[in-house]
Design an enzyme around this catalytic site. Structure first.
Site, PDB file in Angstrom:
ATOM      1  N   LEU A  57      18.357  53.579  26.823  1.00  0.00           N
ATOM      2  CA  LEU A  57      18.350  52.172  27.235  1.00  0.00           C
ATOM      3  C   LEU A  57      19.148  51.341  26.244  1.00  0.00           C
ATOM      4  CD1 LEU A  57      14.632  51.681  28.309  1.00  0.00           C
ATOM      5  CD2 LEU A  57      16.572  52.504  29.650  1.00  0.00           C
ATOM      6  N   GLU A  58      20.012  50.495  26.769  1.00  0.00           N
ATOM      7  CA  GLU A  58      20.841  49.640  25.924  1.00  0.00           C
ATOM      8  C   GLU A  58      20.827  48.221  26.477  1.00  0.00           C
ATOM      9  OE1 GLU A  58      24.686  51.359  25.104  1.00  0.00           O
ATOM     10  OE2 GLU A  58      23.878  53.385  24.980  1.00  0.00           O
TER      11      GLU A  58
END
Length: 782
Positions: free
Chosen positions: A481-482
């Site tokens: 996740l970014e």
């Protein structure tokens, strides 16, 4: 992961195009009326726009404290949009830089080592406002203050001459560094501690009272009616408490140089148990033992401390203390010996951690090489899974993404430019699994922003991800996740008990996914440094945002391979900032995870991971990421130090000087870029990892005997070739866990053929049992 790059031929065309567009942009006009002014302290994500010195910019990816004026070249973080035509741009006027100066201490001032040095500054801006004042010693930032009156208290200054300056930043990002002043820090003469009482908690000390503690003399500071020097809390114990300098001033060392019994030698002391870096289960009693002696007298007591807090004392040998109820996390243990004349010595620190344990996934090898496989072409080129090099142990499929940006419903479809059908992709997944490889589905990535804002989102996420995993037969899930997928809301201060909706509901959704699979399901994570190690200095927004997730899955997580790229400099445990692409950076960031670290604004330290859980993430080539590619020789230097304790003479010094023999391996973005760069990554690091000693007994065990099976996908018959000495049981289950066929109970060596024509299409699990060992092979029936 970042998708910025093209092949060399296309790079040339891009460079020309970029140059022409940038040249045009410099002369284009942009309305800056609604654009915020760039701030060095703000965090920007890709697509965010700002104005700075009458020019508009757009961030290409995550950035903080990278001035747009000097970071907007071809591969830099900022893209020039054009000159400001009005509004926020100030109508083309030039910003006036701010002013700043140090008002205290005076130039030439002198201080004793151990004393707090109070630094004050004036700062102003003629055409705007001051947004930050940084305090620097010898060119390095030691602190900052964002509001007037600007000040900083500097503790721990080493003996010697120091140049102090302040750097002032205004609301448009312009900076000015003040003229330097010079101060001197000296070690005071040693004084005899004879006659100076030993500090005791709740000792009733008044302002001016002197005590001795941990080999030094301290004087109670003049804080009227404060009660701090009374020692009502261990936090104010002179020299050891976390806030002792609020109450006490260092006077001198106990050197025994003058007065009554001069020449007294301080005692010696060392912790003999537990060993450094030992991990204990919650609820376990930690037995601490120490050796202590005094060459010219006797040892009167040994005091045991945890993170500077007194645990207990022992007045007779053998010196020991049993600590029960230790909380989860990393803990620093010290022992302080006091002799018959009051001189004291503190032992070397021993670090321990309390964790609910966990063991390495038996399906993963002793050392792992992890690579991401692109389900798209970003210029690196594409490759089918069946053609992936056998040097990889774990192949992460990039990516499962939400059906809409910021959504919760997940989807994955093989790129039809790579695979002619979904079935062909499934066949290739099964082929890699038949070779003993683990094939994981990775979620998110730089372009796949996932927002789980409520329970309904968590359910949508878990339902669709479980379906994807079952459909393709993936061995596990990788969390990548970014951007804004994980962020900490205001007031969220405890990683153990998060309240931020996107964090809470992501954990809820992941729990539901994992509930559908067994303990052999592989769980990994590839966060960026800001989301993990960034929590050491700042806890809020994206900084430290992964910590609640990593804490929740602390023992369930099989691999944590933080991305050591596309990042600014990061603080190590020595509070020095290290830059990506250097051996120091890799060592400092790696050790932080295996030691545990304090979290800004939280009294509880984030606990250390097991060594076998940690790997390092690196770009496979200079083109694979915006920054952070590291030459192979430098990486080997870092690994030799981190794993074997073989120093390369860098600036960072390992806390655990012997290194971390259980360190697991390396991850790269990506398999595709590795191929594009001539297999440098896999050809260099596979033999390096294979050459390391075995770190965990049994963790790299594979099924004995080894078998060969095929075809996969199955036709109407399945062929299994067993060594002659084999005696195994084989059972075939469907995805629901129902036993479909049991091949004659026990089979012996040779080629065995079984009729599977009655099976319907789908994924099947072949369990091969040899004694107490079990291996599982995934098979597909078209």
């Amino acid at each position: 992961m970042i998708y910025l790059n093209l092949t060399s031929r296309l790079q040339q065309l891009l460079f020309i195009t970029f140059f022409l567009l940038t040249t045009f942009a410099l002369y284009a006009q942009t309305d800056c009326t609604n654009l915020p002014t760039w701030s060095s302290s703000a965090v920007y994500n890709g697509g965010d726009q700002v104005q700075h010195q009458d020019i508009a910019y757009e961030a290409k990816w995550w950035t903080q404290n990278e001035n747009p004026a000097s970071n907007s070249a071809q591969w830099d973080v900022w893209k020039v949009l054009g000159n400001c035509s009005g509004g926020g741009g100030g109508g083309g006027t030039t910003n006036t830089p701010p002013n700043g100066s140090i008002t205290s201490p005076a130039d030439g001032a002198s201080f004793n080592s151990g004393n707090v040095i109070s630094i004050s500054a004036n700062a102003s801006d003629a055409d705007g406002s001051v947004t930050n004042v940084e305090f620097l010693a010898n060119g390095s930032v030691i602190g900052q203050d964002a509001s007037s009156p600007y000040s900083f208290s500097w503790s721990g200054a080493a003996a010697g001459s120091h140049q102090l300056t302040v750097r002032v930043t205004d609301n448009e990002g312009a900076t000015t560094t003040s003229s330097a002043i010079t101060i001197t820090v000296t070690n005071p003469p040693s004084g005899d501690c004879n006659g100076t009482p030993q500090y005791v908690e709740a000792g009733g000390y008044d302002a001016g009272s002197q005590v001795q503690n941990v080999g030094n003399i301290y004087q109670c500071r003049e804080w009227p009616n404060s009660g701090w020097c009374d020692g009502g809390a261990a936090a104010y114990a002179p020299g050891t408490g976390s806030h002792w300098q609020d109450a006490w001033t260092f006077v001198s060392e106990c050197g025994g140089g003058s007065g009554g019994g001069g020449g007294n030698s301080a005692p010696t002391v060392s912790i003999t148990s537990p060993a450094n870096n030992t991990t204990f289960s919650p609820g376990a009693t930690i037995n601490i033992s120490a050796d202590a002696s005094d060459a010219d007298g006797t040892v009167s007591k040994v005091s045991f401390y945890e993170d500077g807090t007194l645990l207990g004392e022992d007045t007779s040998a053998p010196y020991a203390y049993s600590w029960s109820g230790a909380p989860n996390g990393s803990h620093a243990l010290t022992a302080v010996a006091t002799d018959n004349e009051g001189a004291t010595t503190t032992s070397t620190t021993v670090y321990v951690s309390v964790s609910s344990g966990g063991t390495p996934n038996p399906g993963l090898p002793d050392r792992v090489l992890v690579g991401y496989w692109h389900n798209f072409d970003n210029g690196s080129g594409v490759v089918k899974l069946r053609d992936v090099s056998p040097k990889w142990d774990v192949i992460n499929i990039a990516f499962a993404e939400p059906t809409t940006q910021g959504g919760a419903t997940m989807a994955f479809t093989p790129d039809n430019a790579i695979y002619s059908s979904t079935q062909e992709f499934k066949n290739d997944v099964a082929y890699l699994q038949s070779q003993g490889k683990k094939v994981l589905i990775s979620i998110g990535g730089a372009n796949g922003t996932i927002h789980l804002d409520n329970s309904q989102d968590a359910q949508s996420f878990s339902t669709t991800m479980t379906s994807i995993i079952n459909e393709y037969g993936f061995d596990g899930l990788d969390i990548d996740l970014e951007g804004s997928s994980l962020s900490l809301a205001g007031g969220d201060t405890d990683f153990r008990n998060p309240v931020s909706p996107r964090v809470v509901h992501f954990i809820q959704g992941m729990d539901a996914v994992l509930a559908n699979f067994g303990s052999d399901f592989v769980l990994t994570a590839a966060p960026e440094t800001a989301y993990v190690q960034g929590g050491y200095s700042t806890y809020g927004g994206i900084f430290g945002a992964y910590l609640p997730v990593l804490y929740h899955y602390h023992n369930r997580l099989d691999l944590l391979h933080v991305q050591h790229y596309n990042t600014g400099c990061m603080l190590g445990l020595d509070d020095q900032c290290y830059s990506q692409g250097t051996a120091d950076f890799h060592v400092a960031m790696g050790e932080m995870l295996m030691q545990g670290f304090s979290v800004a604004g939280n009294p509880t330290s984030f606990p250390a991971f097991r060594q076998d859980q940690i790997a390092i993430g690196l770009p496979a080539s200079p083109s694979a990421a915006g920054g952070g590619y590291t030459a192979t020789g430098t990486v080997i230097q870092a690994l030799d130090y981190l794993i074997k304790g073989q120093s390369f003479g860098g600036n960072y010094t390992l806390i655990n000087s012997a290194g971390y023999a259980g360190f697991r391996g390396l991850m790269t973005w990506s398999i595709n870029w590795d191929i594009n760069y001539g297999y440098e990554f896999s050809n260099t690091y596979r033999p390096y990892l294979d050459g390391l000693p075995t770190a965990r007994s049994g963790s790299s065990k594979v099924l004995t005997p080894k078998i060969q099976l095929g075809p996969n996908p199955m036709t109407n018959h399945l062929h299994i070739n067993l060594p002659e000495e084999a005696s195994v049981a084989l059972r075939l289950y469907n995805q629901a866990g129902q036993l479909m066929q049991e091949f004659g109970g026990s089979q012996t060596g040779g080629l065995q053929t079984w009729d599977v024509s009655s099976l319907s299409s789908g994924l099947y699990l072949l369990h091969v049992m040899h004694g107490e060992e079990r291996s599982i092979y995934k098979l597909i029936k078209p």
